[in-house]
Motif scaffolding. Structure first.
Motif, PDB file in Angstrom:
ATOM      1  N   PHE A  10     -23.191 -24.183  73.291  1.00  0.00           N
ATOM      2  CA  PHE A  10     -23.397 -24.735  72.964  1.00  0.00           C
ATOM      3  C   PHE A  10     -24.245 -25.971  73.499  1.00  0.00           C
ATOM      4  CE2 PHE A  10     -21.177 -29.210  72.091  1.00  0.00           C
ATOM      5  CZ  PHE A  10     -21.128 -28.913  70.828  1.00  0.00           C
ATOM      6  N   GLN A  38     -13.599 -33.104  73.679  1.00  0.00           N
ATOM      7  CA  GLN A  38     -12.531 -31.676  73.148  1.00  0.00           C
ATOM      8  C   GLN A  38     -12.092 -31.805  72.458  1.00  0.00           C
ATOM      9  OE1 GLN A  38     -10.205 -31.043  77.355  1.00  0.00           O
ATOM     10  NE2 GLN A  38      -8.882 -29.298  75.837  1.00  0.00           N
ATOM     11  N   ALA A  41     -15.483 -30.550  69.942  1.00  0.00           N
ATOM     12  CA  ALA A  41     -16.208 -30.158  70.159  1.00  0.00           C
ATOM     13  C   ALA A  41     -15.432 -28.783  69.871  1.00  0.00           C
ATOM     14  CB  ALA A  41     -17.368 -30.099  70.859  1.00  0.00           C
ATOM     15  N   SER A  45     -14.203 -27.846  75.529  1.00  0.00           N
ATOM     16  CA  SER A  45     -14.962 -29.095  76.220  1.00  0.00           C
ATOM     17  C   SER A  45     -15.300 -29.875  76.923  1.00  0.00           C
ATOM     18  CB  SER A  45     -15.874 -28.788  74.702  1.00  0.00           C
ATOM     19  OG  SER A  45     -16.379 -27.434  73.947  1.00  0.00           O
ATOM     20  N   SER A  46     -16.094 -30.358  77.634  1.00  0.00           N
ATOM     21  CA  SER A  46     -15.826 -31.509  78.189  1.00  0.00           C
ATOM     22  C   SER A  46     -17.421 -32.761  77.906  1.00  0.00           C
ATOM     23  CB  SER A  46     -15.689 -31.724  79.263  1.00  0.00           C
ATOM     24  OG  SER A  46     -16.327 -30.861  79.957  1.00  0.00           O
TER      25      SER A  46
END
Length: 249
Positions: A10, A38, A41, A45-46
């Motif tokens: 990603f 987060q 996505a 996720s960050s």
């Protein structure tokens, strides 16, 4: 649409964040941006963030003590250039009043700013509201950048009275940016907002990124728009967009 590498990893745009003005709102920006990323996505996720943290004391010395707007603007320009050199693909300033420097800085760098007033104005216009009370530090309440951007969206700025401006500004400098949030201060804000409504405002922009930490929009006597929340939402949307350039200043 977000993009993916050939290997399927990603990809998102790198956010350049100018913070330190104050650290209190900067910490909130980092937290909210990552919470929203987060959720948007998925998984764990960050956000990809590079932070350039301005020394607030240096900034205050320039703006308040020496009244040297050029020196203050140079500090922000230096931070923007540092973010550019670090590979940021858009710039977010975690402070409303510092956006007054964007028109002068924008031609000197190659990456775009996501302007907090544009994001806020768009959200207010989408709600069908028109007369916006502006609460922030004096530079925000007395500068032209909010009224001008609101006007481009068909909105009118309503500015607090001199006594109201003094209380709001002093409470931000003496309390909020020092991570102090008092019930008594919140109650005065509520009274000020009520008075602004009586003078024709139909909503309020919490146009200091610390104010929403004191007064939640749902606790406001008028419909209230957290510039922090709106800016973070737009930041995540831009980081995940194909071009990253819509709604840019």
């Amino acid at each position: 649409m977000a993009t993916f590498s050939p290997e399927g990893a990603f990809q998102m745009k790198k956010i350049g964040m100018i913070g330190g003005l104050s650290w209190v709102s900067t910490a909130e920006y980092y937290k909210r941006t990552n919470e929203m990323m987060q959720q948007a996505a998925g998984g764990v996720s960050s956000a990809r963030i590079v932070l350039e943290s301005v020394n607030r004391q240096d900034y205050v010395d320039a703006v308040i003590v020496r009244r040297d707007e050029d020196a203050a603007g140079q500090q922000i320009l230096a931070s923007a250039r540092a973010l550019e050199a670090a590979g940021a693909e858009l710039i977010v300033i975690t402070c409303n009043d510092v956006h007054r420097f964007v028109p002068a800085i924008k031609p000197l760098i190659t990456i775009p700013f996501l302007h907090i007033a544009d994001v806020t104005a768009a959200a207010i216009a989408a709600r069908g509201l028109r007369r916006v009370a502006i609460l922030g530090v004096r530079k925000t309440m007395e500068s032209d950048f909010y009224p001008e951007i609101l006007a481009r969206h068909g909105l009118e700025a309503i500015i607090p009275s001199e006594a109201e401006k003094t209380f709001i500004h002093d409470s931000i400098y003496d309390e909020l940016v020092q991570n102090v949030f008092r019930d008594e201060t919140r109650e005065v804000y509520q009274r000020i907002i009520t008075a602004l409504g009586e003078r024709g405002a139909d909503c309020v922009a919490l146009a200091c990124t610390e104010i929403p930490l004191l007064l939640r929009p749902e606790d406001s006597p008028l419909p209230a728009f957290s510039t922090t929340q709106l800016h973070c939402e737009a930041t995540v949307a831009q980081a995940l967009s194909e071009s990253g350039r819509s709604a840019m200043a």
